[in-house]
Design a protein around this motif. Sequence first.
Motif, PDB file in Angstrom:
ATOM      1  N   TYR A 143     -15.998  11.002  55.123  1.00 42.51           N
ATOM      2  CA  TYR A 143     -15.270  10.320  54.052  1.00 42.51           C
ATOM      3  C   TYR A 143     -14.022  11.102  53.668  1.00 42.51           C
ATOM      4  N   LYS A 144     -13.052  10.385  53.095  1.00 39.62           N
ATOM      5  CA  LYS A 144     -11.808  11.018  52.666  1.00 39.62           C
ATOM      6  C   LYS A 144     -11.305  10.363  51.376  1.00 39.62           C
ATOM      7  N   LYS A 145     -10.626  11.164  50.558  1.00 38.14           N
ATOM      8  CA  LYS A 145     -10.088  10.666  49.291  1.00 38.14           C
ATOM      9  C   LYS A 145      -8.835  11.458  48.927  1.00 38.14           C
ATOM     10  N   ALA A 146      -7.840  10.772  48.356  1.00 37.80           N
ATOM     11  CA  ALA A 146      -6.656  11.455  47.858  1.00 37.80           C
ATOM     12  C   ALA A 146      -6.992  12.126  46.535  1.00 37.80           C
ATOM     13  N   LEU A 147      -6.444  13.326  46.346  1.00 35.71           N
ATOM     14  CA  LEU A 147      -6.690  14.066  45.098  1.00 35.71           C
ATOM     15  C   LEU A 147      -5.561  13.821  44.090  1.00 35.71           C
ATOM     16  N   PRO A 165     -27.330  16.502  60.370  1.00 36.00           N
ATOM     17  CA  PRO A 165     -27.638  16.296  58.954  1.00 36.00           C
ATOM     18  C   PRO A 165     -28.670  15.201  58.723  1.00 36.00           C
ATOM     19  N   HIS A 166     -29.337  15.299  57.591  1.00 37.02           N
ATOM     20  CA  HIS A 166     -30.173  14.222  57.080  1.00 37.02           C
ATOM     21  C   HIS A 166     -29.521  13.775  55.768  1.00 37.02           C
ATOM     22  N   GLY A 167     -30.161  12.947  54.994  1.00 37.07           N
ATOM     23  CA  GLY A 167     -29.582  12.515  53.729  1.00 37.07           C
ATOM     24  C   GLY A 167     -30.451  11.478  53.066  1.00 37.07           C
ATOM     25  N   ARG A 168     -30.085  11.106  51.847  1.00 33.76           N
ATOM     26  CA  ARG A 168     -30.765  10.044  51.132  1.00 33.76           C
ATOM     27  C   ARG A 168     -29.928   8.773  51.219  1.00 33.76           C
ATOM     28  N   PRO A 169     -30.551   7.608  51.325  1.00 37.06           N
ATOM     29  CA  PRO A 169     -29.788   6.361  51.462  1.00 37.06           C
ATOM     30  C   PRO A 169     -28.803   6.116  50.319  1.00 37.06           C
ATOM     31  N   TYR A 170     -29.095   6.616  49.122  1.00 36.41           N
ATOM     32  CA  TYR A 170     -28.207   6.355  47.980  1.00 36.41           C
ATOM     33  C   TYR A 170     -26.942   7.208  47.993  1.00 36.41           C
ATOM     34  N   TYR A 171     -26.848   8.187  48.890  1.00 37.01           N
ATOM     35  CA  TYR A 171     -25.630   9.007  48.942  1.00 37.01           C
ATOM     36  C   TYR A 171     -24.393   8.156  49.220  1.00 37.01           C
ATOM     37  N   GLN A 172     -24.533   7.166  50.097  1.00 40.53           N
ATOM     38  CA  GLN A 172     -23.393   6.335  50.462  1.00 40.53           C
ATOM     39  C   GLN A 172     -22.823   5.618  49.242  1.00 40.53           C
ATOM     40  N   SER A 173     -23.680   5.033  48.425  1.00 39.97           N
ATOM     41  CA  SER A 173     -23.184   4.332  47.241  1.00 39.97           C
ATOM     42  C   SER A 173     -22.632   5.312  46.211  1.00 39.97           C
ATOM     43  N   GLN A 174     -23.228   6.503  46.128  1.00 37.31           N
ATOM     44  CA  GLN A 174     -22.710   7.512  45.195  1.00 37.31           C
ATOM     45  C   GLN A 174     -21.273   7.883  45.532  1.00 37.31           C
ATOM     46  N   ILE A 175     -21.027   8.192  46.791  1.00 33.35           N
ATOM     47  CA  ILE A 175     -19.706   8.688  47.163  1.00 33.35           C
ATOM     48  C   ILE A 175     -18.666   7.574  47.157  1.00 33.35           C
ATOM     49  N   GLU A 176     -19.056   6.375  47.562  1.00 33.98           N
ATOM     50  CA  GLU A 176     -18.099   5.275  47.581  1.00 33.98           C
ATOM     51  C   GLU A 176     -17.743   4.827  46.167  1.00 33.98           C
ATOM     52  N   ALA A 177     -18.675   4.976  45.223  1.00 33.99           N
ATOM     53  CA  ALA A 177     -18.389   4.653  43.825  1.00 33.99           C
ATOM     54  C   ALA A 177     -17.353   5.603  43.225  1.00 33.99           C
ATOM     55  N   LEU A 178     -17.202   6.775  43.842  1.00 36.27           N
ATOM     56  CA  LEU A 178     -16.237   7.768  43.355  1.00 36.27           C
ATOM     57  C   LEU A 178     -14.887   7.665  44.056  1.00 36.27           C
ATOM     58  N   GLY A 179     -14.691   6.598  44.839  1.00 31.40           N
ATOM     59  CA  GLY A 179     -13.385   6.345  45.441  1.00 31.40           C
ATOM     60  C   GLY A 179     -13.194   6.886  46.840  1.00 31.40           C
TER      61      GLY A 179
END
Length: 389
Positions: free
Chosen positions: A385-389, A160-174
Amino acid sequence: MSQPALIDEPENAIDIKPVRTADERKTFIRVTNDIYKDDPHFVAPLEFELSPRIDPDKNPLLKSARHQLWVAFKDGKPVGRISALINPDHLARHQDGTGHFGFYESIDDPAVATLIFGAAETWLREQGMKHIAGPYSFSVNEECGMLVKGFDAPPYIMMPHGRPYYQSQIEALGYAKAQDMHALRYIPRRQFIPERRQKFIEKIVNKPHIEVRNMRPGGLEDDLRIIIDIFNDAWSDNWGFIPFTEDHAKHMASELRPIIRRDYIVICSINDEPMAFGLVLPNINEVIAGFGGKLLPFNWVQFLWKLKVSGIKSSRMPLMGVRKSIQGKPTGAAFAYKIIDMVNSTNIDRGVTEAELSWILEDNEAMLSMLLDMGGEIYKTNRIYKKAL
């Protein structure tokens, strides 16, 4: 099924739509066009290769796995995407009530990211899942992980590739880290194994009851079955493991047939029982980087020329395994070193100037230590990444 609400801002409207038709799948694939238009390291996957992967009529995994794709739109323009999938093989093995997301892409807009993940989370929750993890596109045995280190180099084949801001996006969502996987870069060179260790390797492998070979002529499907059998044993205790199936073997053979080389498969046997393997792929991303995902009408000529005539100057080892019965034993170590030694020699003979070993789990200390000792360098990290629903 309930859908996340439309974010209604007349001058900035954001909506998300499920993907159901072939034309909608094409839009799903092409979401990346604008997101990466200013990224010189992005390599658009070939559409003819990605299209069947997301088509339930062509991908064997999707025939047994509940799944859904979405595309997000802003002012009518596609600006993001995501998939959600419930993998029955994962649930059967891990029994953790976890569904997966994958293929995540988004513009740098928290509202878009919130809507995209909200769609996947809502769908998985309604399907009875307790957790969401990813990215898996679609499986841990395929392209997986979100790039968190190494944005300054293009991805290798099936990475995979990605954008550097993806990490902050996903972590901001828990979402929180579940596991990191490393990619190592190394420069092929002769005699990269210390002489003393080389003697140890040859002493073990040069015995009458031991065979070390490349793929047999016309034997791709048979050797892939051997590889998958060893893999399912060797990796069975690894984090996130899901076994390959017979359908996966057939699907893999059809995908790899155009690019695989006999000397890029190595199988080691003891008394005719296959015990270890290594698989290497030419890094076709090196060739297709400027294709924009299109092979027709003219790019196929350049592709075939590079693949068959002038040669590809980089390669990736995506799979290697040693049966558990000899892991931690001298024979298992010797097989691992011998496989890498043979692949290294093949790379040099083919004019390969750079190679990638990926991916390696962050807690696989034995393998990381061996590869670092042989001159490898960790240069990319992908995160689950993982998150409880």
